[in-house]
Motif scaffolding. Structure first.
Motif, PDB file in Angstrom:
ATOM      1  N   PRO B 222      44.413  22.146  58.522  1.00  0.00           N
ATOM      2  CA  PRO B 222      45.198  20.767  58.309  1.00  0.00           C
ATOM      3  C   PRO B 222      44.014  19.938  58.793  1.00  0.00           C
ATOM      4  N   PRO B 223      44.079  18.793  58.522  1.00  0.00           N
ATOM      5  CA  PRO B 223      44.691  18.004  57.592  1.00  0.00           C
ATOM      6  C   PRO B 223      44.023  18.201  56.047  1.00  0.00           C
ATOM      7  N   ARG B 224      42.914  18.753  55.917  1.00  0.00           N
ATOM      8  CA  ARG B 224      42.438  18.744  54.636  1.00  0.00           C
ATOM      9  C   ARG B 224      41.671  20.270  54.175  1.00  0.00           C
ATOM     10  N   GLY B 225      42.477  21.070  53.539  1.00  0.00           N
ATOM     11  CA  GLY B 225      42.175  22.343  53.260  1.00  0.00           C
ATOM     12  C   GLY B 225      41.078  22.484  52.274  1.00  0.00           C
ATOM     13  N   GLU B 226      40.400  23.473  52.115  1.00  0.00           N
ATOM     14  CA  GLU B 226      39.534  23.597  50.863  1.00  0.00           C
ATOM     15  C   GLU B 226      39.991  23.615  49.601  1.00  0.00           C
ATOM     16  N   ALA B 227      39.298  23.017  48.781  1.00  0.00           N
ATOM     17  CA  ALA B 227      39.811  23.296  47.247  1.00  0.00           C
ATOM     18  C   ALA B 227      39.629  24.709  46.758  1.00  0.00           C
ATOM     19  N   VAL B 228      40.403  25.515  47.055  1.00  0.00           N
ATOM     20  CA  VAL B 228      39.992  26.776  46.445  1.00  0.00           C
ATOM     21  C   VAL B 228      41.609  27.152  45.818  1.00  0.00           C
ATOM     22  N   VAL B 229      41.513  28.194  44.589  1.00  0.00           N
ATOM     23  CA  VAL B 229      42.733  28.405  44.141  1.00  0.00           C
ATOM     24  C   VAL B 229      43.005  29.962  43.854  1.00  0.00           C
ATOM     25  N   VAL B 247      36.012  34.625  39.309  1.00  0.00           N
ATOM     26  CA  VAL B 247      35.926  34.281  40.651  1.00  0.00           C
ATOM     27  C   VAL B 247      34.819  33.482  40.583  1.00  0.00           C
ATOM     28  N   GLY B 248      34.686  32.339  41.231  1.00  0.00           N
ATOM     29  CA  GLY B 248      33.525  31.405  41.543  1.00  0.00           C
ATOM     30  C   GLY B 248      33.552  30.332  40.545  1.00  0.00           C
ATOM     31  N   LYS B 249      34.349  30.271  39.349  1.00  0.00           N
ATOM     32  CA  LYS B 249      34.641  29.356  38.571  1.00  0.00           C
ATOM     33  C   LYS B 249      35.432  28.257  38.867  1.00  0.00           C
ATOM     34  N   VAL B 250      35.346  27.165  38.240  1.00  0.00           N
ATOM     35  CA  VAL B 250      36.195  25.975  38.778  1.00  0.00           C
ATOM     36  C   VAL B 250      37.028  25.710  37.636  1.00  0.00           C
ATOM     37  N   PHE B 258      39.225  22.792  41.676  1.00  0.00           N
ATOM     38  CA  PHE B 258      39.367  23.940  42.451  1.00  0.00           C
ATOM     39  C   PHE B 258      38.566  25.286  41.995  1.00  0.00           C
ATOM     40  N   ARG B 259      37.951  25.636  43.150  1.00  0.00           N
ATOM     41  CA  ARG B 259      37.391  27.064  42.894  1.00  0.00           C
ATOM     42  C   ARG B 259      38.003  28.360  42.882  1.00  0.00           C
ATOM     43  N   VAL B 260      37.826  28.983  41.888  1.00  0.00           N
ATOM     44  CA  VAL B 260      38.775  30.024  41.827  1.00  0.00           C
ATOM     45  C   VAL B 260      38.023  31.259  42.790  1.00  0.00           C
ATOM     46  N   ILE B 261      39.138  31.642  43.639  1.00  0.00           N
ATOM     47  CA  ILE B 261      38.521  32.905  44.640  1.00  0.00           C
ATOM     48  C   ILE B 261      39.106  34.072  44.318  1.00  0.00           C
ATOM     49  N   GLY B 262      40.177  34.265  43.620  1.00  0.00           N
ATOM     50  CA  GLY B 262      40.833  35.462  43.379  1.00  0.00           C
ATOM     51  C   GLY B 262      42.050  35.260  42.513  1.00  0.00           C
ATOM     52  N   VAL B 263      42.534  36.517  42.285  1.00  0.00           N
ATOM     53  CA  VAL B 263      43.644  36.339  41.196  1.00  0.00           C
ATOM     54  C   VAL B 263      44.854  37.343  42.021  1.00  0.00           C
ATOM     55  N   ALA B 264      46.059  36.732  41.913  1.00  0.00           N
ATOM     56  CA  ALA B 264      47.089  37.366  42.544  1.00  0.00           C
ATOM     57  C   ALA B 264      47.700  38.442  41.683  1.00  0.00           C
ATOM     58  N   ALA B 278      49.113  29.143  39.819  1.00  0.00           N
ATOM     59  CA  ALA B 278      48.331  29.098  40.820  1.00  0.00           C
ATOM     60  C   ALA B 278      48.760  28.881  42.305  1.00  0.00           C
ATOM     61  N   TRP B 279      48.007  29.390  43.161  1.00  0.00           N
ATOM     62  CA  TRP B 279      48.320  29.604  44.532  1.00  0.00           C
ATOM     63  C   TRP B 279      47.463  28.653  45.210  1.00  0.00           C
ATOM     64  N   LEU B 280      47.772  27.510  45.814  1.00  0.00           N
ATOM     65  CA  LEU B 280      46.713  26.623  46.778  1.00  0.00           C
ATOM     66  C   LEU B 280      46.932  26.445  48.155  1.00  0.00           C
ATOM     67  N   PRO B 281      45.929  26.419  48.933  1.00  0.00           N
ATOM     68  CA  PRO B 281      46.235  26.276  50.216  1.00  0.00           C
ATOM     69  C   PRO B 281      47.113  25.038  50.559  1.00  0.00           C
ATOM     70  N   MET B 282      48.054  25.293  51.388  1.00  0.00           N
ATOM     71  CA  MET B 282      49.139  24.200  51.916  1.00  0.00           C
ATOM     72  C   MET B 282      48.497  23.048  52.087  1.00  0.00           C
ATOM     73  N   SER B 283      47.414  23.109  52.991  1.00  0.00           N
ATOM     74  CA  SER B 283      46.765  21.941  53.362  1.00  0.00           C
ATOM     75  C   SER B 283      45.939  21.106  52.347  1.00  0.00           C
ATOM     76  N   ALA B 284      45.885  21.761  51.187  1.00  0.00           N
ATOM     77  CA  ALA B 284      45.047  21.011  50.066  1.00  0.00           C
ATOM     78  C   ALA B 284      45.954  20.188  49.161  1.00  0.00           C
ATOM     79  N   ARG B 285      47.220  20.011  49.775  1.00  0.00           N
ATOM     80  CA  ARG B 285      48.092  18.890  48.960  1.00  0.00           C
ATOM     81  C   ARG B 285      47.538  17.548  49.243  1.00  0.00           C
ATOM     82  N   PRO B 286      47.543  16.841  48.177  1.00  0.00           N
ATOM     83  CA  PRO B 286      47.082  15.258  48.241  1.00  0.00           C
ATOM     84  C   PRO B 286      48.151  14.553  49.360  1.00  0.00           C
ATOM     85  N   ALA B 287      47.227  13.969  50.186  1.00  0.00           N
ATOM     86  CA  ALA B 287      48.407  13.388  51.274  1.00  0.00           C
ATOM     87  C   ALA B 287      49.194  12.559  50.712  1.00  0.00           C
TER      88      ALA B 287
END
Lengths: 109, 902
Positions: B222-229, B247-250, B258-264, B278-287
């Motif tokens: 926080p407060p601003r997580g990476e834009a990864v998914v 992986v690596g695509k947007v 968001f940049r794709v880093i993996g698949v659940a 999609a799973w996104l970092p908690m701190s990537a939420r728009p404030a």
């Protein structure tokens, strides 16, 4: 074929074992041989022979294998096993004992 | 030794049964051939020789059978024979087979379907969540100043951090928040279910990615997580065709890249049940604008759900967390100082209650189990009745030398066959029924398997076989008692074991199932009434004739000339253009535009009435606000009771106007006319007085059950600030849903640049709220119908049984001059007494469980004498119908035959 009798009840298996103790033989031959050896006194009921052979096999007294006959025909030959020989021995003793007993009774006047 | 050889020999011949048979055939053929040849040597012709040989052998088939028996393969042969015999018996009595099979299929089907659901929802946790019973959700319970107690599962981030850093009761703790995000652009865009979560959620679940990796704590700072998914498996399959190079695509979610880093892994839904795209970092939420530093604030404006894996006892966790909250809380809310923390299973909802759906599932599973028991009992009765009517046949078998066990075996083989048939049919029913329960009751659960999966199949097969054996053994042992021959000779069924106590047990079984049918049907009826009430509920708009067109246009270029006002004018023009075009679509009655219309959004404005110092009650000072364009009221179907709605002349610059609802008129000006009065709304210009021009009926703005609130309508054209989030409303001349494709076409042509478009009828928007009642009506109705069928078959079989049992007695009666009507009354009377008692007990039960059902109903009372008597009457009719045929048969008993039979 006059004068033929059915086999004494309970003795068929013993007679089969006796026949097979002489040489391996197929079903038809066993029947023929019993008839021959009894000088045509006993006629084997053909159809009872095969169930008896199955029973003897199940009890491990004889084994069977497919072989070619002298006429080049496939037939199932039966062979007596070691325990079959032993069984033949005990049955024979049993038979002789009871035959003697029967004989004794019949001779009693 | 010889026993072993014999056993081996039998085994071998079992394994190679066909081969052994063939060998024997060969052997006999050889024998015949040799005998024929011998006969030929005795001077017979070839044909005669062969004929003679065959005769001497004495019928080959018979000896083949003999030899086979000597070989010792009897068990399988015997069962095969029993099966053949059973099938022959079935052909003679298809009605029995059909009834028993159907009864069992219904019982097994209901259980298989419910087991599939219970297994997924209650027995196993969410997919991939290790040891789900250790995982709990954190709730904070507070006592509000007005003494109300409130429990919430939504916590500020700071609470999560406190638990993570300062307590030891959890081995892992995470916070997450599900949210719908838009994917794609324009007309093809749609919403997917996503979740913002801290990476410790994956640690907590003990799950590994299917591809790539999960994000790390560093990427969720926080407060601003990476834009990864991390993509959900299902979404990756459906939208990216399982692209292994993803992986690596947007990907673009809600207009952010968001940049794709993996698949659940497949089926992973976190600690909840809904599929996640999609799973996104908690701190990537728009404030949230104005949220301040959301990571340290206790204000609940960027909350999350906190879950933890217990490493200590629940009590320790509660004590530690309660102390933490009371110590660390900073803010104005005094109730937080005395708040207490609760930890509850993850199946509970955010208010800390077990969801109603789970209650319904449990209830239905219990009903299903009872139904299987009832079905089994009924088949036992059927089989017993049949066995008794076959006394003579069984007697003949005994006379021919069949032993007791042979008869028992035959009967058990019969019922096992029937239960297997029923099981297969039941699985088909379960496949269909399970899908129905999922669809009707639990559409938002990630069902990753078919309704009939391996576990369901295994359970069903086991249940089927056990049922088959039991329902066969009980009557078989009764009929074929130790003295089977004697009992059968005696012929009288009493001696075959049907004494008074058995009769009472049978009757009470019938009473129980009829009572159960009544309770289920009555409950179903209550749900149907709820549903009907909902359908006839005056919501203040027409739900089936109105479409809400939710459309969003690209954000105006901030650099464009003319500033905000100009872009607002441009946006409004776009709405108005579309509205005009919609109105010209054939089948459209009218079209309008509204901001914060019913079922789309809630906006509340403060208000003031000049001359009124204190507004009556707390609710007088606020109102639900709707900005409505011309034709709004006729488009959605809200009646104007007095005065007028809005028209094209109510534009910017003209006198501010307002339409109020009945409640607001009554609250603010009790006993006086509201028309022409002045209201100052906080949303409009601070002091401008809006003149009341009309009074509209009250409208249920968001929910089916809603207290009447003040509602104020202002002209859409006069309030340029109330623009973003407006929806277009379209009224069809009849049912509006068929207009959707035409409207979509209009948007495609005239506004191809839209960011998103969603057209739904009011009916559809209301649907999630109607679902529990519809599901209740459907499922209870279905189960009720099944139990009625089972009960009817049961009653039929029992009456048939009694008639068979009393053939002798009936024969005597008829011989003594009893009339048909008397015999009919005798038989039907018993059945009706049973049915009447069942209905009575069922009615009493229905009244008793009323309070339990009440909360599941919509406004209508759980007591409904009319409905109750209707259902009871229906059951009596079913009882009469199902006992009529055996009773009629009783009247046809031929006294001579009946008396001679024994």
């Amino acid at each position: 074929m006059a004068g033929q009798s059915p086999i004494v009840p309970g003795t068929l298996e013993m007679l089969v074992l006796k026949t097979l103790s002489l040489e391996p033989m197929h079903g038809w031959g066993i029947g023929e041989r019993i008839q021959q050896l009894s000088r045509d006194v006993f006629a084997v009921n053909q159809g009872t022979l095969y169930p008896a052979l199955e029973r003897l096999q199940r009890d491990g007294l004889i084994t069977a294998e497919w072989r070619t006959t002298e006429n080049n025909r496939r037939a199932r030959y039966y062979r007596i096993t070691r325990s079959g020989l032993k069984r033949l021995e005990t049955e024979r003793e049993e038979w002789e004992r009871s035959a003697r007993a029967v004989d004794l009774i019949l001779r009693t006047t | 030794m010889s026993k072993l050889t014999g056993w081996l020999y039998t085994l071998r011949s079992l394994v190679r049964r066909n081969e052994a048979d063939r060998e024997m055939a060969d052997e006999i053929a050889f024998h015949i051939e040799r005998q024929a040849r011998k006969n030929e040597t005795l001077g017979m012709s070839a044909a005669e020789a062969r004929m003679r040989a065959l005769q001497e052998f004495g019928g080959t088939t018979r000896w083949r059978e003999e030899a086979r028996r000597a070989r010792g393969s009897t068990p399988v042969d015997a069962i095969e024979q029993d099966v053949r015999q059973a099938v022959r018996g079935f052909r003679r009595n298809p009605a029995f087979v059909a009834m028993a099979t159907l009864t069992l299929a219904l019982g097994v089907g209901a259980n298989a379907a419910m087991f599939g659901i219970v297994d997924r929802l209650l027995l196993r946790g969410p997919e991939h969540l290790a040891a789900p019973e250790q995982v709990v959700r954190v709730y904070v319970t507070r006592v509000l100043p007005n003494a109300n107690v409130t429990t919430s599962g939504l916590q500020p981030y700071v609470l999560y951090r406190g638990v993570r850093d300062h307590t030891s009761a959890f081995s892992a703790v995470a916070t997450y928040l599900p949210m719908d995000l838009r994917v794609g652009v324009g007309l093809e865009s749609r919403l997917v279910h996503a979740t913002y979560a801290t990476p410790d959620l994956f640690t907590l679940a003990k799950v590994r990615p299917a591809l790539g990796r999960f994000y790390t704590a560093e990427e969720d700072l926080p407060p601003r997580g990476e834009a990864v998914v991390v993509l959900g498996y299902g979404y990756w399959q459906s939208d990216f065709a399982g692209d292994s190079t993803i992986v690596g695509k947007v990907v673009t979610l809600d207009d952010r890249k968001f940049r794709v880093i993996g698949v659940a892994p497949r089926g992973f839904t976190g600690v909840d049940r809904a599929p996640i795209a999609a799973w996104l970092p908690m701190s990537a939420r728009p404030a949230n604008p104005g949220a301040g530093d959301w990571t340290t604030s206790w204000r609940p404006n960027m909350p999350g759900i906190v879950v933890g894996r217990l490493a200590a006892s629940e009590a320790q966790a509660v004590a530690q967390l309660t102390a933490l909250v009371r110590r660390e809380y900073e803010g104005p809310d005094k109730s937080m100082r005395t708040a207490s923390v609760r930890v509850l299973p993850i199946s509970y909802d955010l208010q800390g209650a077990e969801p109603r759906e789970l209650g319904v599932v449990r209830l239905l599973a219990g009903v299903a189990l009872v139904m299987l028991l009832v079905a089994a009992a009924n088949i036992t009765n059927l089989t017993l009745a049949r066995a008794l009517s076959r006394r003579r046949e069984l007697g003949v078998r005994v006379a021919l030398g069949a032993g007791r066990w042979t008869l028992v075996r035959l009967m058990v083989v019969e019922t096992v066959l029937i239960s297997l048939l029923g099981g297969v049919l039941g699985l088909a029913l379960a496949h269909w029924g399970g899908a129905l329960v999922r669809e009707a009751l639990l559409p938002n659960v990630a069902w990753d398997e078919l309704p009939v999966n391996g576990r369901v199949l295994a359970l069903t097969i086991a249940a089927t076989l056990v049922t088959g054996m039991i329902v066969g053994l009980i009557p078989a042992l009764r009929v074929c008692g130790p003295d089977v021959a004697g009992a059968l000779r005696a012929g009288r069924s009493d001696s075959a074991g049907g004494g008074e106590s058995h009769g009472a047990a049978r009757a009470s079984l019938q009473v129980v199932q009829l009572a159960l049918s009544l309770v289920l049907l009555f409950t179903a009826g209550l749900f149907v009434r709820s549903l009907r009430d909902i359908q006839h509920l005056g919501l203040g708009y027409d739900r089936d004739r109105v479409l809400a067109v939710d459309i969003s246009f690209p954000r105006p270029d901030s650099g464009a000339t003319g500033g905000v006002d100009a872009s607002a004018v441009a946006a409004r023009t776009r709405y108005e253009d579309l509205r005009a075009k919609f109105e010209r679509v054939p089948g459209v009655a009218s079209a309008s535009i509204a901001f914060s219309s019913p079922l789309s959004a809630v906006n509340i404005t403060r208000l003031r009435v000049p001359g009124l110092d204190s507004l009556p009650s707390a609710k007088g000072g606020i109102a639900l606000l709707v900005a409505a364009a011309p034709h709004y009221f006729e488009t959605v179907g809200t009646r104007i009771l007095r005065g007028r709605g809005f028209d094209a002349s109510d534009a910017t610059g003209a006198q501010p106007l307002v339409v109020v609802n009945e409640t607001m008129a009554r609250t603010l000006w009790p006993g006086a006319d509201a028309i022409g009065r002045c209201v100052v709304l906080a949303v409009a210009n601070a002091d401008a007085c809006a003149r009341v021009v009309g009074i509209a009926q009250d409208v249920h703005h968001m929910t089916l059950k809603e207290d009447a609130l003040n509602q104020a309508y202002v002209p859409w054209g006069q309030n340029p600030r109330l623009l973003t989030g407006s929806v277009l409303l379209v009224r069809g001349q009849t049912d509006a849903s068929p207009l959707i494709p035409a409207l979509t076409e209009v948007v495609r042509h005239s506004a191809p640049s839209v960011r998103s478009l969603q057209i739904r009828s009011f009916e559809e928007l209301l649907d999630p709220q109607v679902r529990p009642w519809r599901a209740g009506a459907t499922l209870f109705g279905l189960f009720g119908a099944i139990v009625v069928v089972v009960a009817a078959i049961g009653l039929f079989s029992v009456v048939s049984y009694l008639v068979t049992q009393r053939t002798h007695e009936l024969g005597v009666r008829i011989a003594l001059g009893a009339q048909r009507g008397q015999v009919l009354r005798l038989i039907m009377g018993g059945a009706l007494r049973t049915a009447g008692l069942g209905a009575l007990i069922g009615a009493a039960l229905s009244v008793l469980i009323g309070p339990a059902i009440q909360p599941l109903l919509f406004d209508n009372a759980a007591r409904d004498p009319m409905l109750l008597s209707l259902v009871a009457l229906g059951l009596l009719v079913v009882a009469v119908a199902s006992s009529a045929w055996p009773a009629w048969r009783a009247t046809r008993v031929d006294p001579l035959l009946a008396l001679r039979a024994d």
